[in-house]
Design an enzyme around this catalytic site. Structure first.
Site, PDB file in Angstrom:
ATOM      1  N   CYS A   1      35.727  28.922  39.393  1.00  0.00           N
ATOM      2  CA  CYS A   1      34.594  29.267  38.581  1.00  0.00           C
ATOM      3  C   CYS A   1      34.315  30.709  38.846  1.00  0.00           C
ATOM      4  CB  CYS A   1      33.280  28.393  39.530  1.00  0.00           C
ATOM      5  SG  CYS A   1      32.819  28.989  40.810  1.00  0.00           S
TER       6      CYS A   1
ATOM      7  N   ALA B   1      33.367  32.129  42.039  1.00  0.00           N
ATOM      8  CA  ALA B   1      34.586  32.422  43.006  1.00  0.00           C
ATOM      9  C   ALA B   1      35.225  33.702  42.568  1.00  0.00           C
ATOM     10  CB  ALA B   1      35.530  31.323  42.604  1.00  0.00           C
TER      11      ALA B   1
ATOM     12  N   ARG C   1      40.346  32.558  51.139  1.00  0.00           N
ATOM     13  CA  ARG C   1      41.239  33.671  50.330  1.00  0.00           C
ATOM     14  C   ARG C   1      41.715  34.551  51.399  1.00  0.00           C
ATOM     15  NH1 ARG C   1      40.055  38.469  47.421  1.00  0.00           N
ATOM     16  NH2 ARG C   1      41.602  38.457  45.454  1.00  0.00           N
TER      17      ARG C   1
ATOM     18  N   HIS D   1      34.852  38.237  37.937  1.00  0.00           N
ATOM     19  CA  HIS D   1      35.629  39.614  37.953  1.00  0.00           C
ATOM     20  C   HIS D   1      34.729  40.694  37.254  1.00  0.00           C
ATOM     21  CE1 HIS D   1      39.476  37.560  37.790  1.00  0.00           C
ATOM     22  NE2 HIS D   1      38.886  37.471  39.274  1.00  0.00           N
TER      23      HIS D   1
HETATM   24 FE1  CFM Z   1      44.172  39.639  39.888  1.00  0.00          FE
HETATM   25 FE2  CFM Z   1      45.487  37.692  40.289  1.00  0.00          FE
HETATM   26 FE3  CFM Z   1      42.823  37.475  40.362  1.00  0.00          FE
HETATM   27 FE4  CFM Z   1      44.219  38.781  42.058  1.00  0.00          FE
HETATM   28 FE5  CFM Z   1      44.181  36.314  43.760  1.00  0.00          FE
HETATM   29 FE6  CFM Z   1      45.490  35.415  41.689  1.00  0.00          FE
HETATM   30 FE7  CFM Z   1      42.678  35.254  41.712  1.00  0.00          FE
HETATM   31 MO1  CFM Z   1      44.266  33.871  43.271  1.00  0.00          MO
HETATM   32  S1  CFM Z   1      45.923  39.469  41.057  1.00  0.00           S
HETATM   33  S2  CFM Z   1      42.495  39.109  41.343  1.00  0.00           S
HETATM   34  S3  CFM Z   1      44.518  38.398  44.449  1.00  0.00           S
HETATM   35  S4  CFM Z   1      44.063  37.620  38.443  1.00  0.00           S
HETATM   36  S5  CFM Z   1      45.887  34.910  43.719  1.00  0.00           S
HETATM   37  S6  CFM Z   1      47.190  35.888  40.196  1.00  0.00           S
HETATM   38  S7  CFM Z   1      44.305  33.665  41.162  1.00  0.00           S
HETATM   39  S8  CFM Z   1      42.496  35.225  44.123  1.00  0.00           S
HETATM   40  S9  CFM Z   1      41.354  35.800  40.594  1.00  0.00           S
END
Ligand code: CFM
Length: 545
Positions: free
Chosen positions: A65, A68, A99, A198
């Site tokens: 989500c 997250a 994580r 993000h």
């Molecule tokens: Fe970038 Fe990722 Fe992500 Fe990531 Fe991660 Fe991920 Fe993630 Mo899991 S590199 S920041 S450190 S998009 S492994 S492939 S899914 S936490 S949001």
């Protein structure tokens, strides 16, 4: 059933796609069909993929989500900022240390990552509002810890009842005086996935922290490493290599980061983007506001690491750095090559599937390629079209209601601090030599023709794919782990690394080669038989019979 011997090699990618869609109602199948492509990237005739859209209700997605993405992914790895979750305790408890972003508390020892901070909202807070409780929690944190900053995360109920977290943050910041307090409207439902989180996080980090510390930073060849989160210690290995090369990392967004790194990021002379999905817009904003150019790098895979180091050295253009980088590569590679050529005899020709986040499904293909392994299907959980097809599609991306939910911040050149790092002529000279700034071609050009590219793959499709194509290894996350293993196929978690890692850089590549060799050559999975596979008709009796 799922043994390597029984590979159904006759499946054509078009048939696999048909099989994946067969069970869906017609409307769902039509929608999913647009998110499943058969790659023809080498001829570049692949039509556009649908990505970053809502998961169809009823489908068990691999996604997380918005909360997250904001709290866990972007802010989670920062050690000296206190992240306070405004919401019911579950939102915090289940995001607590799950994580594997590692931390080194450094000489100051300030590290709040092991703690879990929450306002623990109760029924009465939902009914009467939680703002007072939030303000009290901020005061309590301040009194006990005196941190440099306190950030507040909205969970779903906070958005629903309308608590004004930003006003609470502003008032508390003024009241406390020496503690930066700001908030994120990152309710879980805010976007279609963690990707929205993000963006919400990065916008606030940029607004409230970047540029706060104007002190000069020591060191040569100053870079920001954007989109590296130190999972399983990846960031430590990258730091080791960069340090060895004499490159100074001013900030990492946000693996093992500190408040001061964000505050000083504008002092770097180059931004290096590792995970394009989670942070590319920050790189753009840094350039617009402060004049820092950006490049895409990838430290997953020994060859990619070499390429990235050379690219950084070429940018700075200093012979001393170029020589140092070559010396480091020469020193590091024999150990990597030795393990690689050893495992190659056992891994070449094996197949992999990767369904991870928004960048690893691409980056890890480089490591598999070094082992002679082929990626037959891959996709992201929540990436956008540019992560599949390259940044050239950005101007054509449709802005839908969900993207409109995320605030776009207006950034202009800083009147005092904008400083072009290179002259127009210097930039042009680099570009004429083939050097590429702010460029990312996405996953598709790097995949073989005929490979299946699947966006927002789900539990059902994952199992179907394994059943039909029998990969030698399947890479995804914890939600997929056991269902795939039960199909008799080894499963490697590429989010948490199954407690392993690091896999970045040179030492990471060696770790990965050994781990994958062990997994794909283990027979244990093919011995697994569920009771119904041995005798398809299960019978049972009632105890009272
Ligand atoms: Fe970038 Fe990722 Fe992500 Fe990531 Fe991660 Fe991920 Fe993630 Mo899991 S590199 S920041 S450190 S998009 S492994 S492939 S899914 S936490 S949001």
């Amino acid at each position: 059933m799922a043994t390597a011997k029984k590979k159904l090699v006759q499946w054509e990618p078009t048939d696999v796609k048909k099989e994946l869609l067969k069970k869906y109602p017609a409307k769902v199948a039509r929608k999913r069909a647009k998110q499943i492509l058969i790659n023809e990237a080498l001829e570049n005739t692949t039509p556009e993929i649908t990505a970053n859209v809502r998961t169809i209700p009823g489908i068990i997605t691999m996604r997380g989500c918005t909360y997250a993405g904001c709290k866990g992914v972007i802010m989670g790895p920062t050690r000296d900022i206190i992240n306070l979750v405004h919401g019911p305790i579950g939102c915090s408890f289940y995001a607590w240390l799950t994580r594997r972003n590692q931390t080194d508390a450094g000489v100051d020892g300030e590290n709040y990552i092991p703690y879990c901070f929450s306002t623990d909202m109760q029924d009465s807070d939902i009914i009467f509002g939680g703002e007072k409780k939030l303000a009290a929690a901020i005061q309590e944190i301040y009194d006990i810890f005196h941190p440099k900053a306190i950030t507040i995360f909205a969970t779903c109920p906070v958005g629903l009842i309308g608590d004004d977290i930003h006003t609470v943050a502003r008032n508390m910041k003024a009241q406390l005086g020496d503690c930066n307090v700001f908030a994120f409207s990152c309710e879980g439902y805010k976007g279609v996935s963690q990707s929205a989180g993000h963006h919400i996080a990065n916008n606030q980090v940029f607004t409230h922290m970047v540029g706060e510390n104007n002190d000069e930073k020591a060191g040569e060849y100053k870079i920001n490493l954007l989109g590296e989160y130190n999972i399983g210690g990846d960031g430590f290995e990258i730091d080791r290599i960069l340090r060895k090369c004499g490159i100074t990392t001013i900030s990492t967004f946000s693996g093992n980061s500190t408040y001061d790194q964000f505050a000083s990021a504008h002092k770097a002379d180059l931004s290096c983007v590792m995970c394009h999905r989670s942070i590319n817009y920050v790189a753009d904003m840094m350039e617009t506001k402060f004049g820092i150019p950006w490049i895409k790098v990838n430290f997953i895979g020994a060859k990619s690491t070499i390429k990235s180091l050379r690219k950084i050295a070429e940018y700075f253009g200093d012979q001393k750095l170029i020589d140092r980088v070559e010396a480091v590569i020469a020193e590091e590679m024999p150990a990597v090559d030795a393990v690689c050529s050893d495992v190659l005899t056992r891994t070449a020709g094996k197949t992999a599937m990767l369904f991870v986040g928004g960048s690893r499904a691409h980056h890890y293909q480089d490591l598999f390629a070094e082992m002679g392994m082929k990626t037959i299907s891959a996709g992201y959980e929540f990436a956008h079209r540019d992560d599949y097809e390259g940044r050239r599609v950005i101007p054509t991306l449709k802005v839908d209601a969900d993207s409109r939910n995320i605030e776009e911040i207006e950034v202009e050149a800083d009147p005092e601090r904008f400083k072009p790092r290179k002259t127009e002529a210097e930039l042009k000279a680099l570009e004429d030599k083939g050097f590429k700034f702010k460029e990312y071609d996405g996953i598709m050009p790097d995949m073989d023709p005929g490979a299946l590219v699947i966006d927002d793959c789900n539990q059902y499709e994952a199992e179907k794919l394994v059943e039909l194509m029998k990969p030698d290894i399947f890479c995804a996350g914890i939600k997929e782990k056991f269902s795939i293993q039960k199909l008799g196929v080894p499963m490697k978690q590429l989010h948490s690394y199954d407690s392993g890692g690091p896999y970045a850089g040179f030492k990471g590549a060696v770790n990965f080669y050994k781990e994958i060799d062990r997994l794909v050559n283990s027979k244990v999975w093919s011995y697994m038989k569920a009771p119904w596979q041995e005798s398809p008709e299960l019978s049972a009796t009632y105890v009272w019979e």
